[in-house]
Design a protein around this motif. Sequence first.
Motif, PDB file in Angstrom:
ATOM      1  N   ASN A 139      86.958 -57.009 -44.570  1.00 15.68           N
ATOM      2  CA  ASN A 139      86.371 -57.891 -43.774  1.00 15.68           C
ATOM      3  C   ASN A 139      87.439 -58.345 -42.763  1.00 15.68           C
ATOM      4  O   ASN A 139      87.046 -59.069 -41.537  1.00 15.68           O
ATOM      5  N   GLN A 140      88.619 -58.253 -42.838  1.00  8.91           N
ATOM      6  CA  GLN A 140      89.238 -58.194 -41.395  1.00  8.91           C
ATOM      7  C   GLN A 140      90.790 -57.650 -41.632  1.00  8.91           C
ATOM      8  O   GLN A 140      91.638 -57.800 -42.495  1.00  8.91           O
ATOM      9  N   GLU A 141      91.429 -57.327 -40.623  1.00  4.07           N
ATOM     10  CA  GLU A 141      92.493 -56.549 -40.889  1.00  4.07           C
ATOM     11  C   GLU A 141      93.468 -58.026 -39.798  1.00  4.07           C
ATOM     12  O   GLU A 141      92.714 -58.051 -38.608  1.00  4.07           O
ATOM     13  N   PHE A 142      94.731 -57.662 -39.479  1.00  3.19           N
ATOM     14  CA  PHE A 142      95.810 -58.220 -39.395  1.00  3.19           C
ATOM     15  C   PHE A 142      96.760 -57.689 -39.344  1.00  3.19           C
ATOM     16  O   PHE A 142      97.134 -56.887 -39.571  1.00  3.19           O
ATOM     17  N   PHE A 143      97.567 -57.441 -37.047  1.00  2.00           N
ATOM     18  CA  PHE A 143      98.869 -56.953 -37.485  1.00  2.00           C
ATOM     19  C   PHE A 143      99.583 -57.596 -37.132  1.00  2.00           C
ATOM     20  O   PHE A 143      99.990 -58.594 -36.648  1.00  2.00           O
ATOM     21  N   LEU A 144     100.837 -58.487 -38.252  1.00  2.00           N
ATOM     22  CA  LEU A 144     102.021 -59.226 -37.967  1.00  2.00           C
ATOM     23  C   LEU A 144     102.988 -59.169 -38.184  1.00  2.00           C
ATOM     24  O   LEU A 144     103.816 -58.016 -38.217  1.00  2.00           O
TER      25      LEU A 144
END
Length: 230
Positions: A139-144
């Motif tokens: 659904n969503q991906e983030f690079f933190l």
Amino acid sequence: MRLINQTRLDFLLEFVEPATILADIGTDHGYVPIEAIKSKQVSHAYGADLNFNPLNQARKNVEKAGLSADIDLIQTDGLTYFKEHNIRLDYVVIAGLGAQSISKIIAQDYLGINNYLICANTDPWPIREQLQLKNLLINQEFFLVDQDQKYWFLWVSRISGRKVVSKRDLYLGVDKHLLNDRDYQEFLALTTAKYKKLLPLVHHQKQKQFYELFINMVEKGENHGSTENN
């Protein structure tokens, strides 16, 4: 995406709908289920861990918080207990582990789970590979980036999101939040530079082919093969 005035736990819980049921796999000290209940994000929570000592510490923390009626603590290997009892879960949290370990947990997936909230501390391509096998969607991906440490966050859903279709999807990701992030783009550039330096030294053919493929995908910058399902 750099976390400045927010913890990884706060960020993760933003994706949880109220009045839902959550299980934290590898709960350690039980901070995820405790915070989820205290913030009234979920109606009931489970904390699961394979090892007795962290689970015992989690139990002490839950009791201290006065939440014993709202949080069940279970000693189990990954999703084993939940799958055997076919427990319906709106969210499964898997955080603080490497991608290979998380991939093995997702291999236990069953239809009673609606969403996964994943925070991996290594490159998540093994996770994406497992999602592809299980027909789960990103659904969503983030690079933190949190205090110079790198993490990959994936919100995985059974009913909405993008399929992992191509090799580019597998190794670079499918979501615009990830692909357009400046910190992630910098990470890809640094990784590409590293692989270019290693390439002349590599004699194993499969490793060499992977480096060449990765470099080519990053430098082309073309997104293809991803399909969205609603």
